[in-house]
Motif scaffolding. Structure first.
Motif, short mmCIF file in Angstrom:
data_model
loop_
_atom_site.label_atom_id
_atom_site.label_comp_id
_atom_site.label_asym_id
_atom_site.label_seq_id
_atom_site.Cartn_x
_atom_site.Cartn_y
_atom_site.Cartn_z
N GLN A 1 0.83 -1.20 0.00
CA GLN A 1 0.00 0.00 0.00
C GLN A 1 0.87 1.26 0.00
OE1 GLN A 1 -2.93 0.07 3.10
NE2 GLN A 1 -3.63 2.13 2.63
N ILE A 2 1.94 1.24 0.80
CA ILE A 2 2.82 2.41 0.83
C ILE A 2 3.43 2.65 -0.54
CG2 ILE A 2 5.02 3.27 1.74
CD1 ILE A 2 4.32 1.93 4.40
N SER B 1 -1.74 -2.40 8.50
CA SER B 1 -2.73 -2.99 7.61
C SER B 1 -3.41 -4.17 8.30
CB SER B 1 -2.04 -3.46 6.33
OG SER B 1 -1.47 -2.38 5.64
N ARG C 1 3.61 9.46 6.76
CA ARG C 1 2.56 8.45 6.88
C ARG C 1 2.33 8.06 8.34
NH1 ARG C 1 -0.04 4.87 3.61
NH2 ARG C 1 -0.66 2.88 4.57
N ASN D 1 -1.44 2.91 11.49
CA ASN D 1 -1.44 2.69 10.05
C ASN D 1 -1.16 1.24 9.69
OD1 ASN D 1 -1.59 5.47 8.49
ND2 ASN D 1 -0.37 5.80 10.34
N ALA E 1 2.30 1.75 -3.52
CA ALA E 1 1.30 2.22 -4.48
C ALA E 1 1.00 3.70 -4.29
CB ALA E 1 0.03 1.38 -4.35
N GLU E 2 0.85 4.12 -3.04
CA GLU E 2 0.54 5.53 -2.78
C GLU E 2 1.73 6.42 -3.12
OE1 GLU E 2 -0.68 5.63 1.29
OE2 GLU E 2 -2.59 4.59 0.91
N PHE E 3 2.94 5.93 -2.85
CA PHE E 3 4.13 6.73 -3.16
C PHE E 3 4.27 6.93 -4.67
CE2 PHE E 3 8.75 6.90 -4.10
CZ PHE E 3 9.05 8.10 -3.47
N CYS E 4 4.07 5.87 -5.44
CA CYS E 4 4.20 6.00 -6.89
C CYS E 4 3.07 6.84 -7.48
CB CYS E 4 4.22 4.62 -7.54
SG CYS E 4 5.77 3.74 -7.29
N ALA E 5 1.91 6.83 -6.84
CA ALA E 5 0.83 7.72 -7.31
C ALA E 5 1.20 9.18 -7.08
CB ALA E 5 -0.47 7.37 -6.58
N ALA E 6 1.91 9.43 -5.97
CA ALA E 6 2.34 10.81 -5.68
C ALA E 6 3.53 11.22 -6.54
CB ALA E 6 2.68 10.93 -4.20
#
Length: 294
Positions: A108-109, A292, A281, A290, A111-116
């Motif tokens: 999850q970390i 999961s 985060r 945080n 995926a969110e980092f690459c989205a940012a």
């Protein structure tokens, strides 16, 4: 001294030959050879021995390489940062992280980092061994309670607590004397005592099962095999579902997660971006907030 000549010397030395250096840089072999010759003439020493079998650094060449490799890499990073802009992290980012944290959080970390940061290509390698960031070409390492290392710098981004848990039908020993209990432990377990809640309850764990994973230890505890010492973040969902009960918290022990990188003065923009991202985060450094579901 011509800085380009010094950079080209490092290029040839790192690639162990003119041909490989030429292919890696796009600079002709003749140009590379001429610049190295010019550098040798400026210094008054031979840096590279040339033979039919290839090139070999002289003692002076090895000394020059050892003294200039890190400063030149910092200069190269600075020039790249100036061209690309500090606000645009990009490129491949390799991260070494513990297996359990990788399985529970890094998907999850990441995926969110690459989205940012869509210009970053992320690679996470889940390993519990202590990797060498430089030799194995990692940009970042995540470690639990790392020992001091002068070659690395970083920040603690999250903390956990160790709790003793057991199945609900297993009776909890009374406070007072040291109480022996059947325990599920790691293979590296050595005889010790679990002092809970400032010493009000002291347990003497007697190993009955040994597992190399906290998840296996948790599942064995749920099955009633004995008491277990677990990170609170691993046990929390089982505690909430009533599959486990908490006997207490181990006093004076607080696992810390650190994000580390090499101690070069100029960290790459992609490294700074990830360090800031994972620290943000966990604003309270509480891994529970945080964690999961598991």
């Amino acid at each position: 001294m011509n800085l380009n000549a010094l950079i080209d010397f490092m290029l040839v030395a790192t690639n162990e030959g003119l041909g490989k250096a030429s292919r890696a840089s796009g600079i002709s072999k003749a140009t590379l050879s001429r610049r190295i010759t010019d550098l040798e003439e400026q210094l008054g020493v031979r840096l590279i021995e040339r033979s039919a079998r290839g090139l070999k650094l002289t003692e002076a060449g090895e000394l020059l390489m050892s003294r200039t490799e890190t400063p030149l890499s910092e200069v190269a990073e600075a020039l790249t940062a100036a061209r690309e802009g500090l606000s645009t992290p990009r490129g491949r980012l390799r991260i070494a992280a513990p297996v359990l944290f990788s399985q529970l959080a890094m998907g999850q970390i990441g995926a969110e980092f690459c989205a940012a940061y869509p210009q970053i290509e992320l690679e996470v390698v889940a390993e519990d061994r202590r990797v060498d960031l430089v030799e194995e070409q990692f940009d970042v390492a995540i470690r639990v309670n790392p020992s001091p290392d002068s070659s690395l710098v970083g920040r603690c981004f999250a903390k956990d607590r160790l709790v003793v848990v057991a199945a609900p039908d297993r009776p909890k020993p009374a406070s007072g004397a040291v109480s022996p209990v059947a325990a599920i432990v790691m293979p590296s377990f050595e005889p010790t005592q679990w002092r809970l809640d400032d010493g009000q309850l002291v347990l003497e764990p007697i190993p009955t099962l040994r597992f190399s994973s906290f998840l296996m230890i948790r599942d064995a505890a749920i099955a009633g095999a004995g008491a277990a010492l677990l990170p609170r973040s691993i046990a929390r969902n089982s505690l909430a579902r009533g599959e486990l009960v908490q006997w207490g918290t181990v006093s004076g022990v607080e696992p810390e997660l650190w994000v580390l990188h090499t101690s070069r003065r100029l960290a790459a923009p992609k490294v700074r971006a990830f360090v800031d991202f994972i620290c943000a985060r966990y604003p309270d450094k509480d891994l529970m907030l945080n964690a999961s579901p598991s």
